[in-house]
Design a protein around this motif. Sequence first.
Motif, PDB file in Angstrom:
ATOM      1  N   ALA A 166       0.813  -1.214   0.000  1.00  0.00           N
ATOM      2  CA  ALA A 166       0.000   0.000   0.000  1.00  0.00           C
ATOM      3  C   ALA A 166       0.849   1.268   0.000  1.00  0.00           C
ATOM      4  N   GLY A 167       2.044   1.230   0.604  1.00  0.00           N
ATOM      5  CA  GLY A 167       2.801   2.460   0.783  1.00  0.00           C
ATOM      6  C   GLY A 167       4.019   2.636  -0.089  1.00  0.00           C
ATOM      7  N   SER A 168       4.454   1.611  -0.815  1.00  0.00           N
ATOM      8  CA  SER A 168       5.711   1.708  -1.557  1.00  0.00           C
ATOM      9  C   SER A 168       5.669   2.782  -2.637  1.00  0.00           C
ATOM     10  N   LEU A 169       4.601   2.837  -3.403  1.00  0.00           N
ATOM     11  CA  LEU A 169       4.498   3.833  -4.470  1.00  0.00           C
ATOM     12  C   LEU A 169       4.513   5.245  -3.904  1.00  0.00           C
ATOM     13  N   PHE A 170       3.798   5.444  -2.808  1.00  0.00           N
ATOM     14  CA  PHE A 170       3.754   6.768  -2.181  1.00  0.00           C
ATOM     15  C   PHE A 170       5.141   7.214  -1.738  1.00  0.00           C
ATOM     16  N   TRP A 171       5.884   6.320  -1.062  1.00  0.00           N
ATOM     17  CA  TRP A 171       7.206   6.703  -0.557  1.00  0.00           C
ATOM     18  C   TRP A 171       8.195   6.909  -1.694  1.00  0.00           C
ATOM     19  N   GLY A 172       8.015   6.217  -2.816  1.00  0.00           N
ATOM     20  CA  GLY A 172       8.876   6.460  -3.964  1.00  0.00           C
ATOM     21  C   GLY A 172       8.684   7.854  -4.530  1.00  0.00           C
ATOM     22  N   VAL A 173       7.424   8.303  -4.610  1.00  0.00           N
ATOM     23  CA  VAL A 173       7.140   9.654  -5.101  1.00  0.00           C
ATOM     24  C   VAL A 173       7.674  10.705  -4.132  1.00  0.00           C
ATOM     25  N   VAL A 174       7.484  10.482  -2.836  1.00  0.00           N
ATOM     26  CA  VAL A 174       7.973  11.433  -1.842  1.00  0.00           C
ATOM     27  C   VAL A 174       9.495  11.518  -1.868  1.00  0.00           C
ATOM     28  N   ALA A 175      10.161  10.376  -2.055  1.00  0.00           N
ATOM     29  CA  ALA A 175      11.621  10.373  -2.106  1.00  0.00           C
ATOM     30  C   ALA A 175      12.142  11.178  -3.287  1.00  0.00           C
TER      31      ALA A 175
ATOM     32  N   ARG B 284      16.374  11.215  -0.906  1.00  0.00           N
ATOM     33  CA  ARG B 284      16.425   9.830  -0.431  1.00  0.00           C
ATOM     34  C   ARG B 284      16.687   9.747   1.073  1.00  0.00           C
ATOM     35  N   LYS B 285      17.640  10.532   1.555  1.00  0.00           N
ATOM     36  CA  LYS B 285      18.073  10.390   2.942  1.00  0.00           C
ATOM     37  C   LYS B 285      16.959  10.655   3.954  1.00  0.00           C
ATOM     38  N   PRO B 286      16.116  11.683   3.783  1.00  0.00           N
ATOM     39  CA  PRO B 286      15.029  11.859   4.759  1.00  0.00           C
ATOM     40  C   PRO B 286      14.095  10.660   4.840  1.00  0.00           C
ATOM     41  N   ILE B 287      13.795  10.053   3.706  1.00  0.00           N
ATOM     42  CA  ILE B 287      12.911   8.889   3.717  1.00  0.00           C
ATOM     43  C   ILE B 287      13.597   7.699   4.374  1.00  0.00           C
ATOM     44  N   ILE B 288      14.874   7.513   4.096  1.00  0.00           N
ATOM     45  CA  ILE B 288      15.611   6.408   4.709  1.00  0.00           C
ATOM     46  C   ILE B 288      15.684   6.587   6.219  1.00  0.00           C
ATOM     47  N   ALA B 289      15.977   7.825   6.671  1.00  0.00           N
ATOM     48  CA  ALA B 289      16.059   8.095   8.111  1.00  0.00           C
ATOM     49  C   ALA B 289      14.701   7.883   8.784  1.00  0.00           C
ATOM     50  N   PHE B 290      13.633   8.340   8.146  1.00  0.00           N
ATOM     51  CA  PHE B 290      12.293   8.144   8.706  1.00  0.00           C
ATOM     52  C   PHE B 290      11.938   6.664   8.772  1.00  0.00           C
TER      53      PHE B 290
ATOM     54  N   LEU C 120       4.047  -0.759  10.281  1.00  0.00           N
ATOM     55  CA  LEU C 120       5.466  -0.935   9.988  1.00  0.00           C
ATOM     56  C   LEU C 120       5.699  -1.117   8.499  1.00  0.00           C
ATOM     57  N   GLY C 121       4.860  -1.904   7.860  1.00  0.00           N
ATOM     58  CA  GLY C 121       5.004  -2.071   6.422  1.00  0.00           C
ATOM     59  C   GLY C 121       4.634  -0.826   5.641  1.00  0.00           C
ATOM     60  N   SER C 122       3.606  -0.115   6.094  1.00  0.00           N
ATOM     61  CA  SER C 122       3.154   1.077   5.376  1.00  0.00           C
ATOM     62  C   SER C 122       4.146   2.226   5.486  1.00  0.00           C
ATOM     63  N   LEU C 123       4.784   2.379   6.632  1.00  0.00           N
ATOM     64  CA  LEU C 123       5.678   3.518   6.874  1.00  0.00           C
ATOM     65  C   LEU C 123       7.133   3.209   6.566  1.00  0.00           C
ATOM     66  N   ASN C 124       7.423   1.985   6.210  1.00  0.00           N
ATOM     67  CA  ASN C 124       8.806   1.609   5.895  1.00  0.00           C
ATOM     68  C   ASN C 124       8.998   1.671   4.382  1.00  0.00           C
TER      69      ASN C 124
END
Length: 215
Positions: free
Chosen positions: A108-117, A122-128, A156-160
Amino acid sequence: MDNTTRSRTFPNNDEANATPTLPEDEAPVYYEGCPGCAMERKVENSTGIPYKEFVFVGVTSLASALPISSLFPFLYFMIQDMHVAKNEQDIGVYAGLLGASYMAGRFAGSLFWGVVADRVGRKPIIAFSLFTVVILNTLFGLSVNYWMALTTRLLLGSLNGMLAPMKAYCVEVCRPEHHALGLSVLSSAWGIGLVIGPSIGGYLAQVCSEIPIFK
C-alpha cells in the motif's frame, strides 16, 4: 590498379588518451544549495569505490530486512499466548494474517514513498524508515493483544518506504562502473537479513523458559 599511396594521419598518445569534453552548451550546470547537484559533483570528481556509502547501504538494508522474517519462528506461540484463537486449528489463520500484514502495508505504501523520495530526497525517507522500524518493532514486541500486534505490523510495512529509495541511492552515490557493485551490496544485505532474522527470532522465541535466570 592505382599505385598512388595515400597518407593517413594517426593521433599521438596525448590525443588518444585525452578525456573527451562536452561542448560548452552541453556542460553540466550545478546550482548552489541543491543536494542533488552536490552529489553529482561529488560523484563526478570521485574515482574509487565509495566504501562509506556502501557500508551505509548494507547496514540499513539489513535493518530493513530483519523485521520481515524474525517473527515467524515464534508467531505460533505468540498467537497461542494471546488467546485470540478459539481452537488450535484457528491459530494458523491468525498467524497468517499477522505475518502477511507487513507485506500488505508495503504494497500500500511503496508507491507513495517512492514519489515522496523523488521530491524531498532519499536520505530523509531512509532516516524516517529506520525510525519507524525501531519504534514499531518495539511496540510490536510489547503488544498486549492480537489487534495491537496486527496494527503495528501493518503500520510498519506502510511507513517503511526504504527499499526503493535505497536502490536509487546506490546508483546515485557511485560512478556507472560501480552501479552493479552497489546493487549487489543492497541485495546481499537484504538476503542476509532474511536469514539472520528467523535465527534470532527462533533463538529468542521462548527465552524465558530456556534461560534458568528467567524461570
